[in-house]
Design a protein around this motif. Structure first.
Motif, PDB file in Angstrom:
ATOM      1  N   GLY A   1       6.047  -4.281   5.181  1.00 36.89           N
ATOM      2  CA  GLY A   1       5.467  -2.775   3.699  1.00 36.89           C
ATOM      3  C   GLY A   1       4.196  -3.392   3.431  1.00 36.89           C
ATOM      4  O   GLY A   1       4.395  -4.926   3.315  1.00 36.89           O
ATOM      5  N   PHE A   2       3.750  -2.107   2.925  1.00 38.90           N
ATOM      6  CA  PHE A   2       2.951  -2.298   0.939  1.00 38.90           C
ATOM      7  C   PHE A   2       3.369  -2.062  -0.591  1.00 38.90           C
ATOM      8  O   PHE A   2       4.569  -1.350  -0.481  1.00 38.90           O
ATOM      9  CB  PHE A   2       1.870  -1.201   1.266  1.00 38.90           C
ATOM     10  CG  PHE A   2       0.500  -0.412   0.560  1.00 38.90           C
ATOM     11  CD1 PHE A   2      -0.151  -1.599   0.083  1.00 38.90           C
ATOM     12  CD2 PHE A   2       1.530  -0.183  -0.469  1.00 38.90           C
ATOM     13  CE1 PHE A   2      -0.928  -1.064  -0.917  1.00 38.90           C
ATOM     14  CE2 PHE A   2       0.776   0.679  -1.386  1.00 38.90           C
ATOM     15  CZ  PHE A   2      -0.719  -0.194  -1.993  1.00 38.90           C
TER      16      PHE A   2
ATOM     17  N   LEU B   1       8.111  -1.952   9.209  1.00 34.37           N
ATOM     18  CA  LEU B   1       8.656  -1.456   7.850  1.00 34.37           C
ATOM     19  C   LEU B   1       7.727  -0.127   7.404  1.00 34.37           C
ATOM     20  O   LEU B   1       6.730  -0.981   6.676  1.00 34.37           O
ATOM     21  CB  LEU B   1       9.309  -2.988   6.762  1.00 34.37           C
ATOM     22  CG  LEU B   1       9.610  -2.220   4.908  1.00 34.37           C
ATOM     23  CD1 LEU B   1      10.821  -1.042   5.433  1.00 34.37           C
ATOM     24  CD2 LEU B   1       9.919  -3.359   4.148  1.00 34.37           C
ATOM     25  N   SER B   2       7.898   0.495   7.106  1.00 34.57           N
ATOM     26  CA  SER B   2       7.377   1.752   6.249  1.00 34.57           C
ATOM     27  C   SER B   2       5.653   1.443   7.241  1.00 34.57           C
ATOM     28  O   SER B   2       5.448   0.936   8.192  1.00 34.57           O
ATOM     29  CB  SER B   2       7.622   1.205   5.189  1.00 34.57           C
ATOM     30  OG  SER B   2       6.172   2.869   4.314  1.00 34.57           O
ATOM     31  N   MET B   3       4.545   0.471   6.179  1.00 32.82           N
ATOM     32  CA  MET B   3       3.484   0.128   6.764  1.00 32.82           C
ATOM     33  C   MET B   3       3.304  -0.025   8.586  1.00 32.82           C
ATOM     34  O   MET B   3       2.101  -0.339   8.851  1.00 32.82           O
ATOM     35  CB  MET B   3       2.271  -0.088   5.346  1.00 32.82           C
ATOM     36  CG  MET B   3       0.860  -0.070   6.275  1.00 32.82           C
ATOM     37  SD  MET B   3       0.278  -1.141   5.234  1.00 32.82           S
ATOM     38  CE  MET B   3       0.597  -3.553   5.574  1.00 32.82           C
TER      39      MET B   3
ATOM     40  N   LEU C   1      11.314   7.684   0.103  1.00 34.55           N
ATOM     41  CA  LEU C   1       9.904   7.059   0.395  1.00 34.55           C
ATOM     42  C   LEU C   1       9.276   7.791   1.845  1.00 34.55           C
ATOM     43  O   LEU C   1       8.693   8.715   1.862  1.00 34.55           O
ATOM     44  CB  LEU C   1       8.868   6.631  -0.067  1.00 34.55           C
ATOM     45  CG  LEU C   1       8.688   6.015  -1.187  1.00 34.55           C
ATOM     46  CD1 LEU C   1       8.550   4.223  -1.069  1.00 34.55           C
ATOM     47  CD2 LEU C   1       8.123   6.793  -1.884  1.00 34.55           C
TER      48      LEU C   1
ATOM     49  N   HIS D   1      14.348   2.142   0.137  1.00 34.73           N
ATOM     50  CA  HIS D   1      12.748   2.372   1.430  1.00 34.73           C
ATOM     51  C   HIS D   1      13.300   0.990   1.801  1.00 34.73           C
ATOM     52  O   HIS D   1      11.911   0.325   2.990  1.00 34.73           O
ATOM     53  CB  HIS D   1      11.899   2.181   0.961  1.00 34.73           C
ATOM     54  CG  HIS D   1      10.521   2.532   1.133  1.00 34.73           C
ATOM     55  ND1 HIS D   1      10.546   3.238   2.263  1.00 34.73           N
ATOM     56  CD2 HIS D   1       9.382   1.803   1.355  1.00 34.73           C
ATOM     57  CE1 HIS D   1       9.136   3.371   2.568  1.00 34.73           C
ATOM     58  NE2 HIS D   1       8.500   2.222   1.857  1.00 34.73           N
TER      59      HIS D   1
ATOM     60  N   ARG E   1      -3.799   7.898  -3.045  1.00 32.91           N
ATOM     61  CA  ARG E   1      -3.990   6.461  -1.577  1.00 32.91           C
ATOM     62  C   ARG E   1      -5.372   6.516  -2.596  1.00 32.91           C
ATOM     63  O   ARG E   1      -5.484   5.163  -3.150  1.00 32.91           O
ATOM     64  CB  ARG E   1      -4.141   6.968  -0.453  1.00 32.91           C
ATOM     65  CG  ARG E   1      -3.236   7.475   0.117  1.00 32.91           C
ATOM     66  CD  ARG E   1      -2.387   6.558   0.274  1.00 32.91           C
ATOM     67  NE  ARG E   1      -1.354   6.492   1.420  1.00 32.91           N
ATOM     68  CZ  ARG E   1      -0.526   6.037   1.392  1.00 32.91           C
ATOM     69  NH1 ARG E   1       0.162   4.976   0.680  1.00 32.91           N
ATOM     70  NH2 ARG E   1       0.558   6.450   2.728  1.00 32.91           N
TER      71      ARG E   1
ATOM     72  N   MET F   1      -4.385   3.855   5.038  1.00 29.74           N
ATOM     73  CA  MET F   1      -3.056   4.656   5.146  1.00 29.74           C
ATOM     74  C   MET F   1      -4.453   5.586   4.916  1.00 29.74           C
ATOM     75  O   MET F   1      -3.553   7.012   5.689  1.00 29.74           O
ATOM     76  CB  MET F   1      -1.996   4.071   3.909  1.00 29.74           C
ATOM     77  CG  MET F   1      -1.454   2.789   4.676  1.00 29.74           C
ATOM     78  SD  MET F   1       0.193   2.613   3.900  1.00 29.74           S
ATOM     79  CE  MET F   1       0.187   1.992   2.173  1.00 29.74           C
TER      80      MET F   1
ATOM     81  N   MET G   1       4.844   1.289  -8.011  1.00 32.51           N
ATOM     82  CA  MET G   1       6.206   2.160  -6.399  1.00 32.51           C
ATOM     83  C   MET G   1       7.396   0.567  -6.808  1.00 32.51           C
ATOM     84  O   MET G   1       8.263   1.827  -6.616  1.00 32.51           O
ATOM     85  CB  MET G   1       5.281   0.771  -5.483  1.00 32.51           C
ATOM     86  CG  MET G   1       3.721   1.838  -5.093  1.00 32.51           C
ATOM     87  SD  MET G   1       3.731   0.579  -3.285  1.00 32.51           S
ATOM     88  CE  MET G   1       5.575   2.248  -2.783  1.00 32.51           C
TER      89      MET G   1
ATOM     90  N   TYR H   1       3.480   1.801  10.044  1.00 33.29           N
ATOM     91  CA  TYR H   1       2.050   2.620  11.180  1.00 33.29           C
ATOM     92  C   TYR H   1       1.651   2.269  12.238  1.00 33.29           C
ATOM     93  O   TYR H   1       1.468   2.065  12.566  1.00 33.29           O
ATOM     94  CB  TYR H   1       1.439   3.023  10.065  1.00 33.29           C
ATOM     95  CG  TYR H   1       2.300   3.678   8.200  1.00 33.29           C
ATOM     96  CD1 TYR H   1       3.377   4.059   9.390  1.00 33.29           C
ATOM     97  CD2 TYR H   1       1.291   3.867   7.108  1.00 33.29           C
ATOM     98  CE1 TYR H   1       3.760   5.105   7.718  1.00 33.29           C
ATOM     99  CE2 TYR H   1       1.769   4.452   6.335  1.00 33.29           C
ATOM    100  CZ  TYR H   1       3.357   4.637   6.390  1.00 33.29           C
ATOM    101  OH  TYR H   1       3.877   5.661   5.488  1.00 33.29           O
TER     102      TYR H   1
END
Ligand code: MLT
Length: 282
Positions: free
Chosen positions: A27-28, A91-93, A215, A241, A130, A188, A149, A96
């Motif tokens: 993720g990010f 994971l998350s990003m 999130l 998260h 963003r 994103m 974050m 995507y």
């Protein structure tokens, strides 16, 4: 760790174990170390590949990118290291990017794993946030982004009881290059909304979410589960998260079980039975 040159960028990745490739995308603003436990443990059962995406971790690049570019990078890399078809997950990003990969390369897909992630695109307010984050990264650096974050990513329980995990997350975030944070934020912002694609995902899909994920909360995961025909949903207790780091053993075990079901051609969704030898028993 190995590296491979793709499009003039030296990609850093770990590649361990044998058998069906399971590719896990971070993720990010993180890197492949979020999957350290899975690399060690799931690789006893299958081949686990954890790349640092473009600009993250030890994959240095200051070129702007889209999430489709990240999916293309991964696809090229996997082709070069003979790891297609694969189960891909993130994971998350990273989720995507996995959804972008699934759409672009359906013939190279054996299964999909979405961890603390979502299919929807950003709202107008989300897009503005963003842009603000990209600006913060450029003007104030990674530490300022980590300040924003970090408080949102771990469950209260993890933050209190696992200081080593909290310190590792904070360190990774603070070392993410500001240019990468800016590029990823804008990528994103501009990502496709994949909600309409979910009903036609043909492969077995595992959806994992921390029960305290602030999130991408469990109701978002449940909505994806309802739309993806061959999906199983696992809500991970005592996790926020970053479930692969917060509940590493349970996540690793769940991934092993999923890979075994995919390999066995099991019908999906499946139910897990607790076993004396350590089944997940969901
Ligand atoms: C992540 O963990 O990758 C981020 O929370 C994704 C996002 O900001 O949408």
């Amino acid at each position: 760790m190995a590296s491979i040159d793709i499009n003039g960028i030296s990609f850093n990745y770990a590649d361990r174990g044998r058998g069906l490739p399971l590719v896990l995308l971070h993720g990010f603003p993180l890197d492949s170390r979020v999957f350290d436990h899975q690399l060690d443990h799931v690789s006893r059962r299958c081949r686990v590949i954890t790349p640092d995406l473009r600009g993250f971790g030890r994959t240095r690049s200051d070129k702007p990118f889209s999430l489709d570019d990240l999916a293309d990078d991964v696809h090229q890399m996997l082709g070069r290291i003979d790891a297609l078809p694969c189960v891909i997950g993130g994971l998350s990003m990273g989720g995507y990017v996995s959804l972008a990969f699934a759409k672009k390369y359906p013939n190279d897909l054996k299964g999909l794993v979405l961890i603390d992630s979502k299919a929807a695109g950003d709202t107008p307010e989300g897009k503005q946030a963003r842009e603000k984050m990209a600006e913060t990264a450029r003007t104030a650096g990674a530490r300022a982004v980590a300040d924003q974050m970090f408080p949102k990513v771990l469950s209260a329980n993890t933050a209190e009881s696992q200081p080593d995990v909290a310190a590792k997350v904070r360190t990774i975030m603070e070392h993410c290059p500001p240019a990468t944070i800016a590029h990823a934020s804008l990528a994103m912002r501009d990502r496709d909304d994949h909600t309409g694609d979910l009903p036609s995902i043909p492969v077995p899909t595992l959806i994992l979410v921390g029960e305290d994920d602030a999130l991408t909360p469990p109701d978002v995961a449940e909505a994806m589960h309802r739309l993806i025909p061959r999906s199983v949903l696992r809500v991970v207790p005592d996790a926020g998260h970053l479930t692969p780091m917060e509940r590493p053993a349970l996540v690793s075990q769940t991934l092993v079980e999923f890979v075994e079901k995919v390999e066995a051609g099991a019908s999906f969704p499946y139910h897990s039975e607790p076993t004396e030898t350590g089944g997940t028993g969901w």
